[in-house]
Design a protein around this motif. Structure first.
Motif, PDB file in Angstrom:
ATOM      1  N   ALA A   1       3.777  -8.051   4.765  1.00  0.00           N
ATOM      2  CA  ALA A   1       4.572  -7.162   4.992  1.00  0.00           C
ATOM      3  C   ALA A   1       5.672  -7.005   6.067  1.00  0.00           C
ATOM      4  O   ALA A   1       4.524  -7.762   6.841  1.00  0.00           O
ATOM      5  N   GLU A   2       6.884  -7.044   6.310  1.00  0.00           N
ATOM      6  CA  GLU A   2       7.958  -7.090   7.361  1.00  0.00           C
ATOM      7  C   GLU A   2       7.263  -5.568   8.278  1.00  0.00           C
ATOM      8  O   GLU A   2       7.263  -4.052   7.334  1.00  0.00           O
ATOM      9  N   ASP A   3       7.642  -4.690   9.360  1.00  0.00           N
ATOM     10  CA  ASP A   3       7.712  -3.532   9.834  1.00  0.00           C
ATOM     11  C   ASP A   3       8.846  -3.933  10.057  1.00  0.00           C
ATOM     12  O   ASP A   3       9.455  -5.078  11.534  1.00  0.00           O
TER      13      ASP A   3
ATOM     14  N   GLU B   1      15.471   1.374   9.031  1.00  0.00           N
ATOM     15  CA  GLU B   1      14.495   2.577  10.382  1.00  0.00           C
ATOM     16  C   GLU B   1      13.341   3.129   9.929  1.00  0.00           C
ATOM     17  O   GLU B   1      12.463   3.399  10.513  1.00  0.00           O
ATOM     18  N   SER B   2      12.716   1.775   8.483  1.00  0.00           N
ATOM     19  CA  SER B   2      10.962   2.482   8.288  1.00  0.00           C
ATOM     20  C   SER B   2      10.166   0.740   7.930  1.00  0.00           C
ATOM     21  O   SER B   2      11.129  -0.343   8.784  1.00  0.00           O
ATOM     22  N   GLU B   3       9.321   0.688   7.671  1.00  0.00           N
ATOM     23  CA  GLU B   3       8.521  -0.307   7.795  1.00  0.00           C
ATOM     24  C   GLU B   3       7.772  -0.461   6.035  1.00  0.00           C
ATOM     25  O   GLU B   3       7.653   0.606   6.190  1.00  0.00           O
ATOM     26  N   ILE B   4       7.490  -1.099   5.806  1.00  0.00           N
ATOM     27  CA  ILE B   4       6.534  -1.981   4.826  1.00  0.00           C
ATOM     28  C   ILE B   4       4.995  -1.582   4.819  1.00  0.00           C
ATOM     29  O   ILE B   4       4.575  -2.570   5.562  1.00  0.00           O
ATOM     30  N   THR B   5       4.290  -0.918   4.174  1.00  0.00           N
ATOM     31  CA  THR B   5       2.886  -0.789   4.733  1.00  0.00           C
ATOM     32  C   THR B   5       2.438  -0.794   3.713  1.00  0.00           C
ATOM     33  O   THR B   5       1.998  -0.940   2.561  1.00  0.00           O
ATOM     34  N   GLY B   6       0.180  -1.097   3.902  1.00  0.00           N
ATOM     35  CA  GLY B   6      -0.356  -1.187   2.679  1.00  0.00           C
ATOM     36  C   GLY B   6      -0.310  -2.056   1.719  1.00  0.00           C
ATOM     37  O   GLY B   6      -0.833  -1.370   0.177  1.00  0.00           O
ATOM     38  N   PRO B   7      -0.229  -3.427   1.504  1.00  0.00           N
ATOM     39  CA  PRO B   7       0.319  -3.823  -0.181  1.00  0.00           C
ATOM     40  C   PRO B   7      -1.035  -3.874  -0.053  1.00  0.00           C
ATOM     41  O   PRO B   7      -1.746  -4.835   0.707  1.00  0.00           O
ATOM     42  N   ALA B   8      -1.234  -3.909  -1.671  1.00  0.00           N
ATOM     43  CA  ALA B   8      -2.296  -3.752  -2.165  1.00  0.00           C
ATOM     44  C   ALA B   8      -2.360  -4.500  -3.532  1.00  0.00           C
ATOM     45  O   ALA B   8      -1.720  -3.396  -4.280  1.00  0.00           O
ATOM     46  N   PHE B   9      -3.172  -5.616  -3.894  1.00  0.00           N
ATOM     47  CA  PHE B   9      -3.103  -5.587  -5.371  1.00  0.00           C
ATOM     48  C   PHE B   9      -3.874  -4.661  -6.053  1.00  0.00           C
ATOM     49  O   PHE B   9      -5.409  -4.764  -6.029  1.00  0.00           O
TER      50      PHE B   9
ATOM     51  N   ARG C   1      -0.272  -5.571 -10.479  1.00  0.00           N
ATOM     52  CA  ARG C   1       0.724  -4.273 -10.126  1.00  0.00           C
ATOM     53  C   ARG C   1       0.047  -4.466  -8.270  1.00  0.00           C
ATOM     54  O   ARG C   1      -0.155  -4.607  -7.915  1.00  0.00           O
ATOM     55  N   LEU C   2       1.102  -4.938  -8.043  1.00  0.00           N
ATOM     56  CA  LEU C   2       1.112  -5.009  -6.441  1.00  0.00           C
ATOM     57  C   LEU C   2       1.859  -3.327  -5.669  1.00  0.00           C
ATOM     58  O   LEU C   2       3.042  -3.196  -5.917  1.00  0.00           O
ATOM     59  N   TYR C   3       0.957  -2.637  -4.773  1.00  0.00           N
ATOM     60  CA  TYR C   3       1.273  -0.991  -4.950  1.00  0.00           C
ATOM     61  C   TYR C   3       1.585  -1.239  -2.605  1.00  0.00           C
ATOM     62  O   TYR C   3       0.668  -2.226  -2.152  1.00  0.00           O
ATOM     63  N   PHE C   4       2.767  -0.403  -2.051  1.00  0.00           N
ATOM     64  CA  PHE C   4       3.168  -0.334  -0.863  1.00  0.00           C
ATOM     65  C   PHE C   4       3.390   0.945  -1.108  1.00  0.00           C
ATOM     66  O   PHE C   4       4.012   1.941  -1.972  1.00  0.00           O
ATOM     67  N   SER C   5       4.373   0.692   0.661  1.00  0.00           N
ATOM     68  CA  SER C   5       5.245   1.957   0.822  1.00  0.00           C
ATOM     69  C   SER C   5       5.785   1.784   1.876  1.00  0.00           C
ATOM     70  O   SER C   5       5.645   0.902   3.259  1.00  0.00           O
ATOM     71  N   SER C   6       7.328   2.217   1.468  1.00  0.00           N
ATOM     72  CA  SER C   6       7.846   2.482   2.926  1.00  0.00           C
ATOM     73  C   SER C   6       7.465   3.823   4.002  1.00  0.00           C
ATOM     74  O   SER C   6       7.678   5.075   2.817  1.00  0.00           O
TER      75      SER C   6
END
Length: 378
Positions: free
Chosen positions: A307-309, A335-343, A349-354
């Motif tokens: 994931a990219e910050d 102005e955000s970052e992608i965090t917490g990728p998890a299957f 299903r892939l979970y992640f946050s902005s």
């Protein structure tokens, strides 16, 4: 699965040690290729602002400061992991804000609908990343000076416990190696180290020894950290062993098949420590399609997802044949970052946050947590 070998030889600012080899045998000596990848090119952004390959769909499962499953979702969602729960599963997410920090969990039913959400850790500081354990707990790590590690219960039945023997430093991520019965830990400092914690009893993190990765000729070795819990004005863990290797801004950490993969944002690299061969090598170094390197996860088949910050807000795949390609992009959130990728446990299903969403606010009140469903390679 056959053992993997590494991609190329580099030195990259980690002292005088030369790291020889290549990741994934078929790609030995080659630069990673920026291709469309195994899923094909990304299509236009969907209604959620998420660009995906054909056959994939997204949904928003939570927004910071909004109610989900009966609880208010935390600000600045960061590191995460999934846990099996009967026919359903649980996604755990940290909160990277001071004072209230902590972590929350979302419980899903077998059909993917949300059952409920709840807090599993509160009152801690800047909980950035962490890692899941084989005994189904979540290690939530504080990214602050002399930060701590808390072992939490994703199922919400037991209180969190501080694991003091895992060291006091600017923690980032953790990854468990069940074969050698150790836990690898990254450190988010410009001269951060890679550590391993060896508990006296596997499954009990109340006691054990903290080691730091050190250079040793053409390979690497581990040396004990003399004082894992230094006082404020004493020599900190990363400076206690002169032979320690240093990495510029340690971030994500993922273990698979005898290899601990970890990222460094300063030199935009994905590193790999081969626990059997006792070598460290670069899987990827910045300059291509993957930028702002941060959190990392992977699949049993050997694919890595990084994931990219910042960057252009993508999650990129690195395949065993050396292909590097975007799998997900979030538009309009520079102005955000992608965090917490998890299957999810079944890998569909892939979970992640902005972390800061469209607002870009450092308080993270605009954070958005997503789910992407599709034909992911297992």
């Amino acid at each position: 699965m056959q053992r993997r070998v590494f991609l190329r030889t580099v030195t990259a600012g980690v002292g005088a040690v030369a790291f020889a080899g290549s990741l994934w045998q078929d790609a030995a000596g080659a630069e990673p290729a920026a291709l469309a990848g195994p899923y094909g090119p990304l299509g236009p952004a969907d209604a959620n602002g998420v660009a995906l390959p054909s056959g994939f769909t997204s949904r928003v499962i939570a927004r910071s400061s909004h109610s989900v499953g009966g609880t208010i979702w935390h600000p600045a969602p960061d590191g995460g992991a999934c846990f099996a729960d009967g026919a359903g599963w649980i996604y755990v997410s940290n909160s990277e804000v001071p004072l209230i920090g902590g972590a929350s969990a979302v419980k899903f039913r077998a059909d993917g609908s949300i059952d409920r959400a709840y807090r599993i850790l509160s009152g801690t500081h800047l909980n950035c990343a962490g890692g899941a354990t084989p005994w189904n707990t979540w290690l939530s790590c504080e990214e602050i000076f002399r930060g701590r590690v808390f072992e939490t219960d994703p199922y919400g039945n037991r209180g969190a416990v501080e694991r003091k023997k895992m060291g006091r430093f600017k923690h980032e991520a953790a990854a468990c190696d069940p074969v050698r019965q150790v836990i690898y830990l990254t450190e988010d400092e410009s001269d951060g180290c890679l550590y391993r914690f060896r508990p006296n009893t596997w499954g009990d993190l109340s006691s054990g020894r903290l080691d730091v990765l050190c250079g040793a000729g053409s390979g690497v070795t581990w040396q004990p950290v003399p004082d894992p819990e230094p006082a404020v004005f004493e020599k900190q863990t990363r400076h206690q062993v002169s032979a320690a290797l240093h990495f510029d801004g340690g971030e994500g950490c993922h273990y698979a098949d005898g290899v601990c993969y970890f990222t460094a944002k300063g030199d935009r690299s994905v590193w790999a420590y081969d626990a059997e061969a006792e070598t460290v090598r670069a899987v990827y170094q910045g300059g291509g399609t993957l930028d702002g390197i941060d959190n990392i996860t992977g699949t049993a088949g050997g694919d890595l997802y990084v994931a990219e910050d910042g960057g252009n807000m993508e999650i990129n795949i690195i395949t065993p044949d050396g292909t590097v390609a975007p799998v997900i992009r979030i538009d309009g959130q520079s102005e955000s970052e992608i965090t917490g990728p998890a299957f999810s446990p079944d890998g569909t299903r892939l979970y992640f946050s902005s972390q800061r969403g469209t607002s870009g606010e450092m308080a993270g009140t605009g954070g958005i947590t997503y789910e992407v469903t599709g034909p992911f390679r297992h």
